[in-house]
Design a protein around this motif. Structure first.
Motif, mmCIF file in Angstrom:
data_model
loop_
_atom_site.group_PDB
_atom_site.id
_atom_site.type_symbol
_atom_site.label_atom_id
_atom_site.label_comp_id
_atom_site.label_asym_id
_atom_site.label_seq_id
_atom_site.Cartn_x
_atom_site.Cartn_y
_atom_site.Cartn_z
ATOM 1 N N ALA A 162 -12.221 28.358 54.776
ATOM 2 C CA ALA A 162 -11.948 28.869 53.424
ATOM 3 C C ALA A 162 -13.272 29.222 52.771
ATOM 4 O O ALA A 162 -14.340 28.828 53.258
ATOM 5 N N SER A 219 -16.150 27.888 47.674
ATOM 6 C CA SER A 219 -15.624 27.395 46.398
ATOM 7 C C SER A 219 -14.323 26.613 46.565
ATOM 8 O O SER A 219 -13.979 25.788 45.722
ATOM 9 N N GLN A 220 -13.598 26.859 47.653
ATOM 10 C CA GLN A 220 -12.358 26.133 47.901
ATOM 11 C C GLN A 220 -12.578 24.863 48.715
ATOM 12 O O GLN A 220 -11.712 23.986 48.743
ATOM 13 N N LYS A 231 -14.536 20.195 43.040
ATOM 14 C CA LYS A 231 -14.303 21.085 41.908
ATOM 15 C C LYS A 231 -15.396 20.974 40.852
ATOM 16 O O LYS A 231 -15.761 21.958 40.203
ATOM 17 N N THR A 243 -18.076 23.438 41.405
ATOM 18 C CA THR A 243 -17.726 24.794 40.980
ATOM 19 C C THR A 243 -17.821 24.913 39.460
ATOM 20 O O THR A 243 -18.327 25.918 38.933
#
Length: 416
Positions: free
Chosen positions: A26, A29-30, A34, A37
């Motif tokens: 992926a 960022s995935q 979190k 990000t």
């Protein structure tokens, strides 16, 4: 760094493949946490800064940092990586492994992936190093694949084992170390072109439970494999089936005259003793081998008197007793198999041992001079996942030193 050696080139490509696999699932960022990000978005909105990350482990390890550095370079090519230890160096606990400097907005999301690629191979490396140092005369085969969570972990673990093995060879010229892997994809980490191995218990079962028949079928179908390894514990007749197979190999088929070699693999279930042994017979077997009388005298011979004195509750002593005299693939099991093969004239037959060969078991095997030729192991994998947790902290913003309270030690430099 690319070497001109063909094996090194293969290994170099394997490390690049590891990075590719890591980034294929992926977008970064995935895959990151979190909050990193969120940090990137805040920094982008308020002005980027140049930062320096310091990366360390809380426990002693052996540096195995090439995958982590290549991952950083693949995601943030402009980042500057400073290593304080070369791969293969022993690193004390809480010593800075490396620093990564670059734009915070780009590096923030990399931290999670960086740490994933740092701790696991570095702890696998120190475990492999200790195992190789404990049994310098044995070759090791990486058989961790089934214990991994997928190809990403497989490649990280294999890289760590290869680094630890090389470090052991550097420390002791007599160390044979890791010579290959059970997987084709990780084989280049050990300078091999393909995975190695012969048969699982399933093939013996397919051959009506007859180890000799399975070995003969294997040799007929795969004649190009020159090292045959018979898995002799299927019926609980380790000695009988070892001698049957050796008699066929050396006296009937005379495969040794064709340049082939034979190994008998001991993988005795931990719930039973090997053929011809019980606890008392195991004590006698090991005692005769070491020329030491008495169960606890043997343990003291292996552990050393100081360790015995520091273990009044017999916690360590009991663990050592199990490896020496207990069920499964014990020291006594290996010694008895070696003695029986030699007495029957099959001194060229090799002993391959597997089942729980952790750093601790290898230490005991080595101290007892267990006559094992090859160890198949996945137990160089860290026993406790928490010991692999690497940590990274920003220690400078636009060149100004700043770190959270308690991590000031990261300002220090500890060049190897």
């Amino acid at each position: 760094m690319t070497s001109e050696n063909p094996d090194s080139l293969s290994r170099d490509k394997a490390i690049d493949r590891l990075v590719e696999v890591s980034l294929a699932a992926a977008p970064v960022s995935q895959m990151t946490d979190k909050y990193f990000t969120n940090t990137r978005m805040v920094v982008e909105a308020n002005g980027d800064v140049d930062v320096t990350y310091a990366v360390f482990l809380r426990r002693r390890c052996i540096a195995a940092l090439e995958p982590a550095e290549r991952l950083i370079k693949a995601i943030v090519p402009e980042a500057a990586v400073t290593r304080f230890y070369t791969d293969g160096d022993i690193v004390p606990a809480e010593r800075k492994l490396m620093e990564v400097r670059g734009p915070m907005a780009k590096l923030s999301e990399v931290e999670t992936l960086l740490l994933q690629k740092t701790g696991f191979p570095s702890v696998s490396a120190v475990n492999a190093y200790e195992m190789c140092m404990a049994l310098p005369g044995a070759s090791f085969m990486d058989m961790h694949a089934r214990h991994g969570s997928g190809i990403d972990m497989n490649m990280l673990a294999a890289y760590g084992a290869s680094v630890g093995s090389a470090a052991a060879r550097k420390a002791n010229k007599d160390v044979k170390g890791f010579v290959g892997s059970s997987q084709d994809v990780t084989a280049p980490m050990f300078g091999a072109k393909a995975g190695i191995g012969t048969m699982p218990h399933a093939l013996v079962g397919y051959a009506d439970g007859d180890v000799l028949k399975a070995t003969q079928m294997f040799n007929e179908r795969l004649p190009q494999i020159t090292h045959l390894v018979a898995l002799v514990d299927f019926n609980g007749k380790e000695i009988t089936d070892s001698l049957r197979t050796a008699d066929w190999f050396f006296n009937e088929a005379k495969l040794d005259k064709q340049g082939k070699s034979l190994g008998v693999r001991l993988d005795t279930h931990g719930g039973r003793f090997a053929e011809g042994l019980d606890y008392d017979k195991s004590i006698d077997t090991v005692g005769h081998w070491l020329d030491v009388d008495g169960e606890y005298n043997i343990v003291e011979h292996v552990l050393g008197p100081r360790a015995m004195q520091l273990d009044p509750g017999n916690i360590l002593v009991d663990k050592v007793r199990r490896v020496l005299f207990g069920s499964g693939v014990s020291v006594a099991n290996i010694i008895r198999t070696r003695e029986q093969l030699d007495e029957s004239g099959f001194n060229k037959a090799q002993i391959v041992a597997s089942s729980g060969f952790s750093p601790q078991k290898c230490q005991i095997m080595g101290a007892a001079r267990a006559p094992v030729d090859t160890v198949g192991t996945g137990s160089f994998l860290p026993a406790t996942l928490t010991e692999t947790y690497a940590t990274a902290d920003i220690i400078a913003y636009n060149g100004e030193p700043r770190v959270k309270l308690g991590r000031e030690f990261l300002f220090e430099r500890h060049d190897s």
